[in-house]
Design a protein around this motif. Structure first.
Motif, PDB file in Angstrom:
ATOM      1  N   ASP A 317     -13.642   8.538 -27.542  1.00  0.00           N
ATOM      2  CA  ASP A 317     -12.812   7.264 -27.553  1.00  0.00           C
ATOM      3  C   ASP A 317     -13.645   6.174 -28.309  1.00  0.00           C
ATOM      4  OD1 ASP A 317     -11.497   4.853 -27.307  1.00  0.00           O
ATOM      5  OD2 ASP A 317     -10.973   5.210 -25.112  1.00  0.00           O
ATOM      6  N   LEU A 318     -13.292   5.755 -29.506  1.00  0.00           N
ATOM      7  CA  LEU A 318     -14.261   4.900 -30.162  1.00  0.00           C
ATOM      8  C   LEU A 318     -13.570   3.394 -30.069  1.00  0.00           C
ATOM      9  CD1 LEU A 318     -14.950   6.904 -33.527  1.00  0.00           C
ATOM     10  CD2 LEU A 318     -16.076   6.878 -31.451  1.00  0.00           C
ATOM     11  N   ARG A 319     -12.844   3.189 -29.411  1.00  0.00           N
ATOM     12  CA  ARG A 319     -12.418   1.693 -29.245  1.00  0.00           C
ATOM     13  C   ARG A 319     -13.494   0.816 -28.399  1.00  0.00           C
ATOM     14  NH1 ARG A 319      -7.527   1.966 -25.421  1.00  0.00           N
ATOM     15  NH2 ARG A 319      -8.970   3.516 -24.509  1.00  0.00           N
ATOM     16  N   PRO A 320     -13.806  -0.295 -29.327  1.00  0.00           N
ATOM     17  CA  PRO A 320     -14.887  -0.834 -28.976  1.00  0.00           C
ATOM     18  C   PRO A 320     -14.437  -2.112 -27.873  1.00  0.00           C
ATOM     19  CG  PRO A 320     -14.652  -1.791 -31.077  1.00  0.00           C
ATOM     20  CD  PRO A 320     -13.847  -0.347 -30.792  1.00  0.00           C
ATOM     21  N   MET A 321     -13.194  -2.300 -27.898  1.00  0.00           N
ATOM     22  CA  MET A 321     -12.724  -3.761 -27.202  1.00  0.00           C
ATOM     23  C   MET A 321     -12.252  -3.097 -25.906  1.00  0.00           C
ATOM     24  SD  MET A 321     -13.343  -5.923 -29.241  1.00  0.00           S
ATOM     25  CE  MET A 321     -12.367  -7.390 -28.602  1.00  0.00           C
ATOM     26  N   ARG A 322     -13.233  -2.869 -24.936  1.00  0.00           N
ATOM     27  CA  ARG A 322     -12.848  -2.292 -23.495  1.00  0.00           C
ATOM     28  C   ARG A 322     -13.837  -3.068 -22.470  1.00  0.00           C
ATOM     29  NH1 ARG A 322     -13.440   3.887 -23.682  1.00  0.00           N
ATOM     30  NH2 ARG A 322     -14.858   3.488 -25.545  1.00  0.00           N
ATOM     31  N   GLU A 323     -13.261  -3.317 -21.438  1.00  0.00           N
ATOM     32  CA  GLU A 323     -14.190  -4.081 -20.430  1.00  0.00           C
ATOM     33  C   GLU A 323     -15.304  -2.986 -19.797  1.00  0.00           C
ATOM     34  OE1 GLU A 323     -11.907  -5.092 -17.048  1.00  0.00           O
ATOM     35  OE2 GLU A 323     -10.582  -6.404 -18.235  1.00  0.00           O
ATOM     36  N   GLU A 324     -15.094  -1.767 -19.742  1.00  0.00           N
ATOM     37  CA  GLU A 324     -16.034  -0.778 -19.606  1.00  0.00           C
ATOM     38  C   GLU A 324     -16.118   0.158 -20.431  1.00  0.00           C
ATOM     39  OE1 GLU A 324     -15.759   0.438 -15.394  1.00  0.00           O
ATOM     40  OE2 GLU A 324     -15.815  -1.414 -14.564  1.00  0.00           O
ATOM     41  N   ILE A 325     -17.308   0.488 -21.009  1.00  0.00           N
ATOM     42  CA  ILE A 325     -17.433   1.679 -21.984  1.00  0.00           C
ATOM     43  C   ILE A 325     -18.522   2.759 -21.417  1.00  0.00           C
ATOM     44  CG2 ILE A 325     -18.197   2.258 -24.429  1.00  0.00           C
ATOM     45  CD1 ILE A 325     -17.238  -0.494 -25.454  1.00  0.00           C
ATOM     46  N   PRO A 326     -18.072   4.001 -21.126  1.00  0.00           N
ATOM     47  CA  PRO A 326     -18.970   4.559 -20.497  1.00  0.00           C
ATOM     48  C   PRO A 326     -20.252   4.892 -21.668  1.00  0.00           C
ATOM     49  CG  PRO A 326     -16.833   5.733 -20.398  1.00  0.00           C
ATOM     50  CD  PRO A 326     -16.662   4.536 -21.198  1.00  0.00           C
ATOM     51  N   THR A 327     -21.231   5.666 -21.192  1.00  0.00           N
ATOM     52  CA  THR A 327     -22.573   5.695 -22.016  1.00  0.00           C
ATOM     53  C   THR A 327     -22.080   6.906 -23.346  1.00  0.00           C
ATOM     54  OG1 THR A 327     -23.765   5.456 -19.888  1.00  0.00           O
ATOM     55  CG2 THR A 327     -25.046   6.439 -21.925  1.00  0.00           C
ATOM     56  N   GLY A 328     -21.284   7.923 -22.832  1.00  0.00           N
ATOM     57  CA  GLY A 328     -21.103   8.787 -23.901  1.00  0.00           C
ATOM     58  C   GLY A 328     -20.329   8.027 -25.122  1.00  0.00           C
ATOM     59  N   ASP A 329     -19.445   7.298 -24.741  1.00  0.00           N
ATOM     60  CA  ASP A 329     -18.410   6.681 -25.582  1.00  0.00           C
ATOM     61  C   ASP A 329     -19.274   5.594 -26.309  1.00  0.00           C
ATOM     62  OD1 ASP A 329     -16.484   8.235 -24.820  1.00  0.00           O
ATOM     63  OD2 ASP A 329     -15.363   6.540 -23.945  1.00  0.00           O
ATOM     64  N   PHE A 330     -20.046   4.788 -25.643  1.00  0.00           N
ATOM     65  CA  PHE A 330     -21.032   4.130 -26.251  1.00  0.00           C
ATOM     66  C   PHE A 330     -22.081   4.566 -27.486  1.00  0.00           C
ATOM     67  CE2 PHE A 330     -24.967   1.529 -26.780  1.00  0.00           C
ATOM     68  CZ  PHE A 330     -24.421   0.427 -27.309  1.00  0.00           C
ATOM     69  N   VAL A 331     -22.663   5.920 -27.122  1.00  0.00           N
ATOM     70  CA  VAL A 331     -23.245   6.342 -28.162  1.00  0.00           C
ATOM     71  C   VAL A 331     -22.471   6.874 -29.170  1.00  0.00           C
ATOM     72  CG1 VAL A 331     -24.645   8.471 -28.406  1.00  0.00           C
ATOM     73  CG2 VAL A 331     -24.939   7.366 -26.329  1.00  0.00           C
ATOM     74  N   GLY A 332     -21.418   7.303 -28.919  1.00  0.00           N
ATOM     75  CA  GLY A 332     -20.256   7.755 -30.150  1.00  0.00           C
ATOM     76  C   GLY A 332     -20.194   6.675 -31.073  1.00  0.00           C
TER      77      GLY A 332
END
Length: 530
Positions: A317-332
């Protein structure tokens, strides 16, 4: 108070359509003819007391210019022009000819297969016919092929771009039929109407297009079997491994591009407009790799970056406009940014090399000319259809089609005959923009023999195959003129006309099959989109 007698109003719509046809057949520019005829008859209608609503024209034009579906048209045009200039057709024809030429009828088979691939890559009929006529016709004649068989196969294969997606015809038909379908449903009391998309039409036209390719090949192989002298084999090439490698190298780029564009649409990953953007970018990368020296590394880097982005979008999930971004998604997301930067840099390098070679400027100008012509016709046709409706033309068409004997069958046959005849003199753009908005809302309210309402996908496929047939029909088929312009002087015009007759009959047979078996056009969209 009317200056002209009132009953003249009821004949102005017929006179308007007739005047437009006469002016178009006289060779006047299409866009200016449609707009000029509309303006003149708008004045006549105003004098006769008809309710002419020209004030709605600016909003209609603005709506068309901001239509996201039509944005795909210039992108597909640009993609086709780039592929035409990058010599894809030349390499494909040479490799396919060497592979299949060892068998009787092999060159004709190669031409049909290359025509199908180019149709799915470019969709530009004139360019395909001219390219294959210049490249393959002299080779076929030199190897002893019958001039009529060679010319017929080239012209027929060149017109496959009308029906095999992604086709500009289907994009424009999809836009026109979407409006007509919604209008037909609302007139029947359904104020939450279903929609039909260009993706539906692409899925619906895929099987009929492949069916036509199969019919062409079956005819060519039959001729080669019955009359081997008219389709002899080429002299065998001893270096089979080189032939296979050449074929693989020339076949893979357009196939990958087709899968990327058409596959992303059918899979629901991208809209036709987004897929057209991917196709245009892919065509530029392909051209940069083939036409400029030292760009192969940049092309491979851009391609690898693009593949990496597609894989990431599938699994992360590459959506940056989220309140909480898991570590895996952030790396992605970080990796996606890096890949985007790599793609942008390498793509810019390819564009720079194309610009220095002079190709980018030529392609941009040619694409801009074709796109300007298309959208000028869009505006002129919008003006024409608005005035035609105000003069009562829509009611005239409705009453004429509804009153024909045979019900739905009679109405469809009448429309197909009119479009077929108009195809002798007019390009597909004029026919789609002028005829379809008038007849489609009426046809889409009619019932088929099974009691179901007419499917817009089925109607679009029937129209597309019909328009393709009109490109081939003597004496005015556009594909025949394109081929005559590049054919050697030793090839008589009568040979071109004679060669195309079997393919016209095959396409008429395909129309009959699609009529009696509408599932040919409707099955795949139902499987993919439900």
């Amino acid at each position: 108070m009317s200056v002209l007698p009132f009953d003249i109003v009821h004949s102005l719509d017929i006179a308007m359509f007739a005047a437009a046809c006469v002016m178009l057949m006289s060779g006047y520019p299409v866009a200016f003819t449609l707009a000029g005829v509309a303006l003149v008859f708008a004045l006549f209608g105003h004098l006769a007391g008809a309710p002419i609503t020209l004030a709605a024209l600016p909003s209609r034009i603005f709506g068309q210019m901001t239509n996201e579906v039509l944005v795909a048209v210039p992108l597909f045009i640009f993609m086709g022009v780039v592929l035409e200039r990058s010599r894809v057709a030349e390499d494909l024809l040479e490799s396919m000819g060497r592979l299949f030429g060892r068998m009787n009828g092999g060159l004709a088979l190669a031409v049909t297969l290359v025509g199908a691939l180019l149709a799915a890559s470019t969709g530009i009929v004139g360019a395909t016919v001219v390219t294959m006529g210049l490249m393959s016709l002299p080779t076929m004649l030199r190897n002893g092929y019958s001039p009529s068989l060679a010319c017929g196969g080239i012209a027929a294969a060149g017109t496959l771009g009308q029906i095999i997606p992604p086709s500009i015809v289907l994009v424009i038909l999809g836009d026109q039929l979407a409006s007509a379908y919604q209008k037909a449903q609302m007139e029947m009391g359904n104020f939450a109407p279903d929609t039909v998309s260009v993706g539906d039409l692409f899925a619906g036209a895929l099987l009929p297009g492949l069916m036509l390719v199969s019919l062409y090949i079956a005819w060519q192989m039959t001729v080669a079997l019955v009359s081997p002298k008219s389709a002899p084999a080429m002299i065998a090439d001893d270096d089979e491994e080189a032939v296979d490698l050449d074929l693989l190298g020339s076949l893979m780029p357009p196939v990958v591009l087709i899968i990327a564009v058409l596959g992303s649409i059918l899979a629901g990953i991208a809209t036709p407009t987004e897929a057209a953007g991917v196709g245009a970018a892919g065509a530029l990368l392909l051209a940069g790799n083939r036409l400029t020296e030292g760009a192969s590394r940049a092309v491979m880097l851009a391609f690898a970056s693009l593949v990496g982005l597609l894989v990431l979008t599938t699994f992360v999930d590459l959506r940056p406009m989220r309140e909480e971004i898991p570590t895996g998604d952030f790396v992605g997301i970080v990796v996606a940014i890096i890949l985007s930067a790599l793609f942008a840099g390498s793509f810019a390098l390819v564009l720079l090399r194309l610009m220095r070679s002079g190709m980018l400027g030529d392609v941009s100008r040619q694409g801009a000319r074709i796109t300007s012509m298309v959208f000028a016709i869009v505006i002129g046709a919008s003006f024409f259809s608005l005035v035609f409706r105000d003069l009562g033309g829509e009611e005239l068409v409705k009453s004429a089609l509804s009153g024909l004997p045979g019900g739905t069958l009679g109405a469809v046959i009448a429309v197909m005959v009119v479009m077929f005849v108009l195809g002798f003199f007019l390009d597909f753009l004029e026919i789609v923009f002028v005829v379809v908005p008038l007849v489609a809302p009426v046809l889409l309210k009619m019932e088929m023999p099974d009691g179901e309402l007419m499917s817009p996908v089925w109607l679009a496929v029937m129209m597309a195959v019909n328009l393709q047939t009109s490109f081939l029909t003597p004496p005015f088929g556009f594909a025949l003129f394109y081929l005559r312009g590049v054919a050697p002087d030793t090839v008589r015009t009568s040979a071109i006309y004679k060669g195309i007759i079997p393919y016209v009959l095959l396409q008429m047979g395909a129309l009959a099959l699609i009529w009696f078996l509408p599932q040919i056009a409707t099955w795949l969209p139902k499987v993919i989109y439900g």
